[in-house]
Design an enzyme around this catalytic site. Structure first.
Site, PDB file in Angstrom:
ATOM      1  N   HIS A 135     -98.874 -57.531 -57.924  1.00 18.14           N
ATOM      2  CA  HIS A 135     -98.422 -57.484 -59.410  1.00 18.14           C
ATOM      3  C   HIS A 135     -98.573 -58.770 -60.260  1.00 18.14           C
ATOM      4  O   HIS A 135     -98.687 -60.002 -59.724  1.00 18.14           O
ATOM      5  CB  HIS A 135     -96.638 -57.246 -59.582  1.00 18.14           C
ATOM      6  CG  HIS A 135     -96.041 -58.399 -58.759  1.00 18.14           C
ATOM      7  ND1 HIS A 135     -95.832 -58.402 -57.502  1.00 18.14           N
ATOM      8  CD2 HIS A 135     -95.390 -59.510 -59.193  1.00 18.14           C
ATOM      9  CE1 HIS A 135     -95.094 -59.483 -57.234  1.00 18.14           C
ATOM     10  NE2 HIS A 135     -94.715 -60.083 -58.241  1.00 18.14           N
ATOM     11  N   CYS A 194     -90.600 -78.827 -74.973  1.00 13.17           N
ATOM     12  CA  CYS A 194     -90.561 -80.153 -75.431  1.00 13.17           C
ATOM     13  C   CYS A 194     -90.759 -81.227 -74.374  1.00 13.17           C
ATOM     14  O   CYS A 194     -90.661 -82.334 -74.837  1.00 13.17           O
ATOM     15  CB  CYS A 194     -89.297 -80.671 -76.369  1.00 13.17           C
ATOM     16  SG  CYS A 194     -87.940 -80.516 -75.400  1.00 13.17           S
TER      17      CYS A 194
HETATM   18  P1  5GP Z   1     -92.467 -62.016 -57.717  1.00 13.79           P
HETATM   19  O1  5GP Z   1     -91.588 -63.302 -57.535  1.00 13.79           O
HETATM   20  O2  5GP Z   1     -92.719 -61.405 -56.770  1.00 13.79           O
HETATM   21  O3  5GP Z   1     -93.775 -62.507 -58.245  1.00 13.79           O
HETATM   22  O4  5GP Z   1     -91.872 -61.165 -58.961  1.00 13.79           O
HETATM   23  C1  5GP Z   1     -91.405 -59.909 -58.637  1.00 13.79           C
HETATM   24  C2  5GP Z   1     -90.803 -59.185 -60.042  1.00 13.79           C
HETATM   25  O5  5GP Z   1     -90.329 -57.858 -59.956  1.00 13.79           O
HETATM   26  C3  5GP Z   1     -89.433 -60.112 -60.675  1.00 13.79           C
HETATM   27  O6  5GP Z   1     -89.671 -60.610 -61.582  1.00 13.79           O
HETATM   28  C4  5GP Z   1     -88.455 -58.994 -60.531  1.00 13.79           C
HETATM   29  O7  5GP Z   1     -87.505 -59.250 -61.339  1.00 13.79           O
HETATM   30  C5  5GP Z   1     -89.070 -57.815 -60.452  1.00 13.79           C
HETATM   31  N1  5GP Z   1     -88.399 -56.572 -59.829  1.00 13.79           N
HETATM   32  C6  5GP Z   1     -87.789 -56.772 -58.646  1.00 13.79           C
HETATM   33  N2  5GP Z   1     -87.564 -55.256 -58.257  1.00 13.79           N
HETATM   34  C7  5GP Z   1     -87.788 -54.561 -59.172  1.00 13.79           C
HETATM   35  C8  5GP Z   1     -87.966 -53.094 -59.322  1.00 13.79           C
HETATM   36  O8  5GP Z   1     -87.248 -52.550 -58.667  1.00 13.79           O
HETATM   37  N3  5GP Z   1     -88.337 -52.735 -60.766  1.00 13.79           N
HETATM   38  C9  5GP Z   1     -88.977 -53.536 -61.591  1.00 13.79           C
HETATM   39  N4  5GP Z   1     -89.343 -52.972 -62.806  1.00 13.79           N
HETATM   40  N5  5GP Z   1     -89.192 -54.797 -61.409  1.00 13.79           N
HETATM   41  C10 5GP Z   1     -88.441 -55.231 -60.243  1.00 13.79           C
HETATM   42 ZN    ZN Z   2     -87.166 -78.484 -75.213  1.00  8.87          ZN
END
Ligand code: 5GP
Ligand code: ZN
Length: 219
Positions: A135, A194
């Site tokens: 992702h 900043c």
């Molecule tokens: P990573 O740290 O793996 O790069 O980020 C994973 C992202 O996926 C995080 O920002 C987290 O908030 C998001 N996330 C985790 N579980 C889910 C889910 O079930 N649905 C969605 N839409 N986002 C998720």
């Molecule tokens: Zn600042």
């Protein structure tokens, strides 16, 4: 659920409402992050079965795939910029319509363009992702969110732990290839805007982030 929670969006994008899945095509799904770490936080999910289980460093070794992801990420970034303009823009559509309605003169041919909101978005990956499916984050720079609750949440978007898509391909010697050795997530808090240092003082950082957000959004 758990670390495989992003898989369902890839296999069944059409089963989600538009406030969760923004768009999908044969190769990508764009979604809202469920735990946003900024005022706007989106994810781009490539659907390619040969890539989705790879670490981003490995997946992006393929230049053709990287180019495709970049192209799609840029589209999502434009969408996100329009969202920010709608939310915070000096010249929101509503405001433009109001100005035109108020004015006795015919509307000007060109409305003011206003701020370049694309610059206020970051596009990249985490050096150590927590979710299993590949992702790309498209996230507003403000880091202002109720969901930003831990050191790791802030530092994963405010240190080299966050690797911009533009930085690929990474050199073999790039230190970000050894993110744990670099201890990015344990770094002292530093304001993204900043540069002020906050040591370990998360509560102070959070209140400063709110001040910065208020300034940032109106600038
Ligand atoms: P990573 O740290 O793996 O790069 O980020 C994973 C992202 O996926 C995080 O920002 C987290 O908030 C998001 N996330 C985790 N579980 C889910 C889910 O079930 N649905 C969605 N839409 N986002 C998720
Ligand atoms: Zn600042």
């Amino acid at each position: 659920g758990g670390r495989d929670g992003l898989g369902a969006y890839i296999t069944n994008p059409e089963s989600y409402p538009s406030d969760i899945v923004i768009s999908h095509n044969a190769d990508f799904v764009a979604i809202h992050d469920m735990f946003p770490k900024s005022s706007l936080h989106l994810l781009l999910l490539p659907r390619d079965q040969t890539k989705t289980h790879l670490h981003p460093f490995e997946a992006f070794e393929d230049p053709e795939f990287l180019a495709k992801v970049r192209f799609e990420a840029q589209k999502l970034r434009s969408f996100a910029a329009a969202e920010l303009r709608r939310k915070y823009g000096k010249y929101s559509m509503q405001e433009q319509e109001r100005q035109i309605a108020l004015s006795a003169d015919p509307p000007p041919d060109e409305l003011p363009v206003g701020r370049d909101w694309e610059k206020e978005l970051m596009c990249g990956i985490h050096a150590v992702p927590s979710m299993n499916h590949l992702h790309v984050h498209v996230i507003a720079v403000d880091r202002y969110s109720d969901r930003l609750k831990h050191r790791k949440h802030y530092n994963s978007f405010a240190t080299p732990f966050f690797v911009p898509l533009d930085d690929f391909p990474l050199a073999q010697s790039d230190p970000r290839r050894e993110p744990t050795r670099q201890n990015y997530l344990k770094a002292e808090f530093t304001c993204w805007r900043c540069g002020k240092k906050f040591g370990n003082r998360f509560v102070e950082l959070k209140s400063h982030l709110e001040q910065e957000f208020l300034e940032w959004r109106k600038l």
